[in-house]
Scaffold this motif. Structure first.
Motif, mmCIF file in Angstrom:
data_model
loop_
_atom_site.group_PDB
_atom_site.id
_atom_site.type_symbol
_atom_site.label_atom_id
_atom_site.label_comp_id
_atom_site.label_asym_id
_atom_site.label_seq_id
_atom_site.Cartn_x
_atom_site.Cartn_y
_atom_site.Cartn_z
ATOM 1 N N ALA A 50 0.832 -1.204 0.000
ATOM 2 C CA ALA A 50 0.000 0.000 0.000
ATOM 3 C C ALA A 50 0.865 1.252 0.000
ATOM 4 C CB ALA A 50 -0.922 0.008 1.221
ATOM 5 N N ILE A 51 2.009 1.194 0.673
ATOM 6 C CA ILE A 51 2.952 2.310 0.671
ATOM 7 C C ILE A 51 3.520 2.506 -0.726
ATOM 8 C CG2 ILE A 51 5.134 3.165 1.610
ATOM 9 C CD1 ILE A 51 4.507 1.583 4.160
ATOM 10 N N SER A 52 3.867 1.399 -1.356
ATOM 11 C CA SER A 52 4.392 1.473 -2.713
ATOM 12 C C SER A 52 3.326 1.973 -3.686
ATOM 13 C CB SER A 52 4.897 0.095 -3.152
ATOM 14 O OG SER A 52 5.967 -0.334 -2.340
ATOM 15 N N ALA A 53 2.073 1.569 -3.478
ATOM 16 C CA ALA A 53 0.989 2.013 -4.357
ATOM 17 C C ALA A 53 0.814 3.525 -4.280
ATOM 18 C CB ALA A 53 -0.314 1.307 -3.972
ATOM 19 N N TYR A 54 0.888 4.069 -3.072
ATOM 20 C CA TYR A 54 0.789 5.523 -2.915
ATOM 21 C C TYR A 54 1.921 6.220 -3.660
ATOM 22 C CZ TYR A 54 0.793 10.130 -0.703
ATOM 23 O OH TYR A 54 0.768 11.491 -0.497
ATOM 24 N N ALA A 55 3.116 5.708 -3.472
ATOM 25 C CA ALA A 55 4.279 6.320 -4.108
ATOM 26 C C ALA A 55 4.182 6.256 -5.629
ATOM 27 C CB ALA A 55 5.550 5.634 -3.633
ATOM 28 N N LEU A 56 3.692 5.140 -6.155
ATOM 29 C CA LEU A 56 3.523 5.032 -7.601
ATOM 30 C C LEU A 56 2.470 6.010 -8.103
ATOM 31 C CD1 LEU A 56 3.733 1.155 -8.121
ATOM 32 C CD2 LEU A 56 5.423 2.887 -8.758
ATOM 33 N N VAL A 59 4.251 9.208 -8.506
ATOM 34 C CA VAL A 59 5.134 9.168 -9.678
ATOM 35 C C VAL A 59 4.342 9.363 -10.965
ATOM 36 C CG1 VAL A 59 6.677 7.690 -11.020
ATOM 37 C CG2 VAL A 59 6.852 7.733 -8.532
ATOM 38 N N ILE A 60 3.183 8.742 -11.045
ATOM 39 C CA ILE A 60 2.358 8.860 -12.250
ATOM 40 C C ILE A 60 1.619 10.195 -12.291
ATOM 41 C CG2 ILE A 60 0.344 7.900 -13.448
ATOM 42 C CD1 ILE A 60 1.233 5.141 -12.396
ATOM 43 N N GLY A 61 1.061 10.595 -11.166
ATOM 44 C CA GLY A 61 0.235 11.793 -11.139
ATOM 45 C C GLY A 61 1.003 13.082 -11.264
ATOM 46 N N SER A 213 17.183 10.692 -10.938
ATOM 47 C CA SER A 213 17.549 9.313 -10.602
ATOM 48 C C SER A 213 18.281 9.231 -9.263
ATOM 49 C CB SER A 213 18.415 8.712 -11.711
ATOM 50 O OG SER A 213 19.709 9.295 -11.738
ATOM 51 N N VAL A 214 18.997 10.282 -8.901
ATOM 52 C CA VAL A 214 19.734 10.274 -7.631
ATOM 53 C C VAL A 214 18.763 10.126 -6.461
ATOM 54 C CG1 VAL A 214 21.286 11.555 -6.120
ATOM 55 C CG2 VAL A 214 21.593 11.669 -8.602
ATOM 56 N N GLY A 215 17.723 10.956 -6.451
ATOM 57 C CA GLY A 215 16.740 10.873 -5.375
ATOM 58 C C GLY A 215 15.857 9.648 -5.485
ATOM 59 N N ALA A 216 15.478 9.289 -6.718
ATOM 60 C CA ALA A 216 14.562 8.169 -6.923
ATOM 61 C C ALA A 216 15.136 6.852 -6.436
ATOM 62 C CB ALA A 216 14.199 8.070 -8.405
ATOM 63 N N ILE A 217 16.441 6.679 -6.573
ATOM 64 C CA ILE A 217 17.080 5.426 -6.169
ATOM 65 C C ILE A 217 17.749 5.564 -4.803
ATOM 66 C CG2 ILE A 217 18.845 3.721 -6.761
ATOM 67 C CD1 ILE A 217 18.308 4.390 -9.697
ATOM 68 N N PHE A 340 9.024 7.804 -5.781
ATOM 69 C CA PHE A 340 9.457 6.559 -6.406
ATOM 70 C C PHE A 340 10.379 5.819 -5.440
ATOM 71 C CE2 PHE A 340 12.324 3.977 -8.976
ATOM 72 C CZ PHE A 340 11.423 3.294 -9.794
ATOM 73 N N ALA A 341 11.223 6.588 -4.763
ATOM 74 C CA ALA A 341 12.078 5.998 -3.724
ATOM 75 C C ALA A 341 11.226 5.402 -2.607
ATOM 76 C CB ALA A 341 13.024 7.061 -3.157
ATOM 77 N N ASN A 342 10.099 6.039 -2.329
ATOM 78 C CA ASN A 342 9.171 5.561 -1.312
ATOM 79 C C ASN A 342 8.558 4.228 -1.727
ATOM 80 O OD1 ASN A 342 7.442 5.360 0.833
ATOM 81 N ND2 ASN A 342 6.308 7.220 0.405
ATOM 82 N N ALA A 343 8.448 3.995 -3.025
ATOM 83 C CA ALA A 343 7.961 2.706 -3.519
ATOM 84 C C ALA A 343 9.087 1.685 -3.570
ATOM 85 C CB ALA A 343 7.339 2.875 -4.904
ATOM 86 N N LEU A 344 10.252 2.130 -4.020
ATOM 87 C CA LEU A 344 11.381 1.233 -4.239
ATOM 88 C C LEU A 344 11.909 0.655 -2.931
ATOM 89 C CD1 LEU A 344 12.969 0.421 -6.851
ATOM 90 C CD2 LEU A 344 14.710 2.073 -6.138
ATOM 91 N N GLY A 345 12.103 1.529 -1.935
ATOM 92 C CA GLY A 345 12.667 1.083 -0.665
ATOM 93 C C GLY A 345 11.832 0.017 0.020
ATOM 94 N N PRO A 346 10.536 0.286 0.296
ATOM 95 C CA PRO A 346 9.706 -0.733 0.947
ATOM 96 C C PRO A 346 9.551 -2.006 0.113
ATOM 97 C CG PRO A 346 8.687 1.423 1.126
ATOM 98 C CD PRO A 346 9.854 1.578 0.191
ATOM 99 N N PHE A 347 9.566 -1.862 -1.225
ATOM 100 C CA PHE A 347 9.407 -3.040 -2.077
ATOM 101 C C PHE A 347 10.569 -4.011 -1.892
ATOM 102 C CE2 PHE A 347 10.320 -5.190 -6.136
ATOM 103 C CZ PHE A 347 9.159 -5.949 -6.258
#
Length: 392
Positions: A50-56, A59-61, A213-217, A340-347
């Motif tokens: 659910a955390i990743s879904a919010y972050a995505l 990213v899309i919106g 990309s620096v912040g996203a990853i 995106f980092a918020n999605a990547l990290g928890p994933f």
């Protein structure tokens, strides 16, 4: 536009109230994770989706809404974004199962980046030229205060009265922000030169993508640790339940000082500031693995982790240099990158937990993502040194 200082402050406060509400639920949802996981009868690793879904959703919106709203009146656009955010969180709080909750969190994320980007630019326009940066700082302060006060309070409310109340309260805060914007913010016509094509021009610039990309990853390392903090404290019996809000607040305290430190470092060098902060994102998660099971040490680790959260500042300053006329999209994309980092990290942390590597794995995943972010920073630095490019 010309406003009295009092009217300008009132309008900016209404915008900051919105960023406060967004900040509360973005981070409180991580602290509430073990409670809605228990309610829905699922594992903490799955609840992290659910955390990743919010972050995505962010990213899309962020790019879509920033481009779509380029020629719309900013006041009305901000009211619409904040109203949508309030409704989406109300629906999330009433979700009957994990699937509907995850979908609601995705839709909640859609207006996040566009609101932040538009609110900062709108606030800057309300102040004289020499105080525009101060206006932007005031808007971001809503997010900082959210981490110090709002997140622990929402966590405590969710812990003792039910996790759903955290989402309901944020919905009310955001509805109040929308009403205050309607009442206090001046009606401002859109930029006559604005256009979706002009905003989309930023997407053709490799310097923009490398910066993002620096912040996203790299920042995914922070979220890999923070997202599972509450669950780790509960699972390891690190301390009484009342210590969880303290640990969450510790991150906000560290973040407050981290923003000040990052601002000063960024005045010295955007690249140098980012490098130092990424080094902290590598070291602190590794040290965090040694603190798991002891709430005092975990809270101190959160203060240290919060000190690295100012990464958004050097990245935003770099984007302002390279984005040209696409400032709205660039500001929105910066928040999209960090989400995106918020999605990547928890994933990735969730994958490690599901594989049975234990709670220390979140720290190892965090450090690895920060190392990857440092590699992206190196590429961005090399690109900035090419002829006819602005220095980082």
């Amino acid at each position: 536009m010309t406003l009295s200082p009092r009217d300008a402050r009132a309008a900016i406060f209404s915008l900051a109230l919105g960023t406060f509400g967004i900040g509360v639920i973005e981070f409180a949802s991580m602290g509430l994770l073990p409670f809605y996981a228990s309610d829905f009868g699922i594992t903490e690793a799955r609840a992290g989706h659910a955390i990743s879904a919010y972050a995505l959703g962010v990213v899309i919106g962020a790019p879509l809404l920033a481009v779509a709203g380029a020629r719309l009146p900013r006041k009305g656009f901000l009211i619409g974004l904040m109203t949508f955010y309030a409704l989406a969180n109300l629906i999330a709080g009433a979700a009957p199962n994990m699937t509907s909750f995850t979908i609601a969190r995705f839709f909640s994320g859609l207006p996040h980046g566009a609101y932040f980007g538009m609110a900062m630019l709108f606030a800057a326009d309300l102040m004289p030229k020499g105080k525009r940066a101060q206006a932007i700082a005031w808007v971001i302060t809503g997010l900082t205060i959210a981490n110090i006060i709002g997140v622990p309070l929402a966590g405590a409310i969710g812990q003792y009265f039910g996790w759903r109340w955290g989402f309901v309260i944020v919905a009310l805060i955001c509805a109040a922000s929308s009403a205050m914007i309607a009442r206090t913010a001046p009606a401002v016509p859109p930029d006559p030169n604005a256009s979706p094509l002009r905003e989309l021009g930023a997407l053709t610039n490799p310097a923009v993508w490398l910066t993002l990309s620096v912040g996203a990853i790299g920042f995914g390392g922070v979220f890999a640790v923070y997202s599972y903090l509450s669950a780790a404290m509960i699972a390891t019996h690190a301390g009484p339940e009342w210590t969880i809000p303290i640990a969450l607040s510790a991150f906000g305290i560290g973040g407050t000082f981290g923003n000040m430190i990052a601002g000063k470092l960024s005045n010295w060098s955007h690249f140098g500031a980012a490098l130092i902060l990424l080094c902290g994102m590598i070291v602190v998660p590794l040290l965090y693995t040694l603190t798991i099971g002891h709430w005092q040490a975990m809270a101190l680790a959160m203060v240290a982790l919060g000190l690295t959260a100012g990464m958004v500042i050097p990245m935003q300053m770099r984007l302002m240099e390279v984005a040209g006329d696409a400032q709205t999209l660039a500001a929105a994309l910066n928040h999209a990158a960090f989400n995106f980092a918020n999605a990547l990290g928890p994933f990735f942390a969730g994958l490690a937990l599901s594989a049975g590597y234990g709670w220390q794995a979140t720290g190892y995943v965090g450090a690895a993502l920060a190392v990857a972010g440092m590699a992206c920073l190196g590429l961005a630095f090399l690109q900035s040194r090419r002829p006819k490019r602005l220095a980082f």
